[in-house]
Design an enzyme around this catalytic site. Structure first.
Site, mmCIF file in Angstrom:
data_model
loop_
_atom_site.group_PDB
_atom_site.id
_atom_site.type_symbol
_atom_site.label_atom_id
_atom_site.label_comp_id
_atom_site.label_asym_id
_atom_site.label_seq_id
_atom_site.Cartn_x
_atom_site.Cartn_y
_atom_site.Cartn_z
ATOM 1 C CB ALA A 9 -0.928 -0.013 1.218
ATOM 2 N NE ARG A 15 -1.866 5.645 -13.946
ATOM 3 C CZ ARG A 15 -1.995 4.396 -14.373
ATOM 4 N NH1 ARG A 15 -2.719 4.134 -15.454
ATOM 5 N NH2 ARG A 15 -1.421 3.407 -13.728
ATOM 6 C CG ASP A 101 -3.790 -0.708 -6.037
ATOM 7 O OD1 ASP A 101 -3.586 -1.912 -5.739
ATOM 8 O OD2 ASP A 101 -3.184 -0.137 -6.966
#
Length: 453
Positions: A9, A15, A101
């Site tokens: 993580a 982005r 994610d």
């Protein structure tokens, strides 16, 4: 065999165009990392190691717990390097590697993978994709055995045609993992230490690579930008909606429903469009919820009706009570059986007794209302003097005239009435009429009007 879990993580998530660490962006009201930790805990590991980097302190603040060990990855040098920073803290026989994610991974998928891992084997979660662009490709020999993983940027044109992709999720023994990590090289297009390179090392050491696949590719989809985040949100919500419908809930449109917490449901429940359920919500049998309602941390007993555009937060609604439209119930509100709360009514820390009604345009705060009471339109309890809060208590069968102001602390006795437009500043005796328009007048033993024949 004992198990510990490593969750990667540390990424910044460029982005996302955000100062918030990528893994703290939310799906269904909970951070992506929160979803992964919740799933990991269901596997009852001895310890969960979370590798953090960008925004590490913010991540650690949100997830302080005894079963979590946070490991700082000072430089992001690839997935292999990330795992290598956590491995020295691992003492269990086996390790499961997850990603902060990839929030929709399911317990059953991971259990199935772990069950396949035996002596001299390594478990790899793969996924068959219609478009594998961006994924590492699974390389198999003529017998179908996995022999390597090639990253997209290092793949040949023929390898890019392979549709079986690597999810990155691995289950393997901890001791050989430590050895393989020490042998990793960053001689590749990215200049990073790829965790995937240990597959070829395992094969060279005569380990069998066993694979399993998730039921849906969205289950292992990561979120690298807000578009992917939104796609995961809608997949999560549709999956939650389908699970509820299987339990006896009718959703008018499953695509316009949001669950952002935990829900326990009965049967024969109907939920209209654009309803949001947050926190812990219990909905018993035969409940109806109108369009555009938000319900948070509340209990709805049997037969409750919530009309459109109502907000319910931290409340308990008794059997056969009805609320709305455009009503707001704030924390501490308790509606007993067969109560009615109408349009543009707000209740906070208020108990409404059996068969009592608050029809329109009213605010009751820090109030106890008995049974069979009627609160007229425009009534407010003046419960705050700018510093302290005070209670208003109404007995049974009380009638409050429209546009009354009840200045707390005040007690209104059983079967008492306040005249419309009154400001009530002193206690009102039972069976009396209080008129507080200019000067409060009390008429003892006053007889209420009776219905015309």
């Amino acid at each position: 065999m004992s198990l510990e879990i490593i969750i990667l993580a540390a990424g910044k998530g460029t982005r996302m165009c955000s100062t918030l660490p990528k893994v703290l962006h939310k799906i269904a009201g909970k951070s992506m990392l929160g979803h992964v930790i919740e799933c990991a805990r269901k596997l009852t590991p001895q310890k969960i190691h979370v590798v953090v980097g960008h925004g590490a302190e913010l991540v650690k603040e949100q997830f302080v717990a005894d079963d979590l060990n946070f490991v700082i990855q000072e430089q992001q040098l690839g997935t292999g390097h990330a795992v290598a920073t956590a491995v020295p803290y691992v003492n269990a026989d086996n390790v499961l590697i997850l990603y902060g994610d990839v929030p929709l991974i399911e317990e059953n998928t991971l259990r199935a993978l772990l069950q396949k891992v035996q002596v001299k084997s390594l478990g790899l979660l793969t996924v068959t994709l219609t478009d594998p662009t961006g994924y590492g490709r699974i390389i198999r020999d003529q017998k179908g055995n996995v022999v390597a993983i090639v990253e997209q940027k290092d793949a040949s044109e023929s390898q890019k045609q392979i549709t079986e992709g690597n999810t990155g999720i691995l289950a393997l023994p901890s001791e050989p993992l430590k050895k393989w990590l020490s042998q990793l090289s960053n001689k590749n297009t990215q200049g990073e230490y790829y965790l995937t390179d240990i597959i070829a090392m395992a094969v060279a050491d005569s380990y069998t690579i066993v694979t399993n696949q998730p039921q849906s590719e969205m289950e292992v989809q990561g979120a690298n930008d807000r578009i992917q985040l939104a796609q995961l949100e809608r997949f999560y919500q549709l999956r939650a909606a389908q699970q509820l419908m299987k339990q006896g809930v009718s959703l008018i449109d499953p695509h316009r429903f949001d669950l952002r917490g935990e829900i326990v449901v009965g049967s024969d429940i109907e939920i209209d469009i654009n309803v949001i359920l947050e926190g812990k919500v219990v909905i018993e049998d035969n409940v109806s919820i109108g369009a555009n309602c938000i319900i948070k941390n509340s209990i709805l007993r049997k037969g409750v009706v919530i009309k459109p555009n109502s907000h319910i937060d931290g409340a308990i609604l008794g059997e056969e009570s009805d609320v709305g439209p455009f009503a707001r119930l704030r924390p501490g509100t308790i509606l007993h059986e067969n109560t009615h709360v109408g349009n543009f009514v707000e209740l906070k820390n208020t108990s409404l007794g059996n068969y009592s009604k608050v029809g329109h345009l009213t605010y009751l705060g820090d109030t106890e209302v008995g049974s069979y009471c009627n609160i007229g339109a425009g009534t407010i309890t003046c419960n705050y003097d700018g510093v302290n809060k005070y209670k208003t208590i109404l007995g049974n069968e009380v009638f409050i005239g429209s546009n009354s102001s009840l200045v707390a602390p005040v007690v209104i006795g059983d079967a008492a009435t306040t005249a419309a437009g009154s400001t009530i500043t002193r206690d009102v005796a039972a069976n009396s009429l209080a008129i507080g328009r200019a000067q409060q007048i009390q008429k003892d033993n006053w007889q209420k009007p009776k219905p015309n024949k």
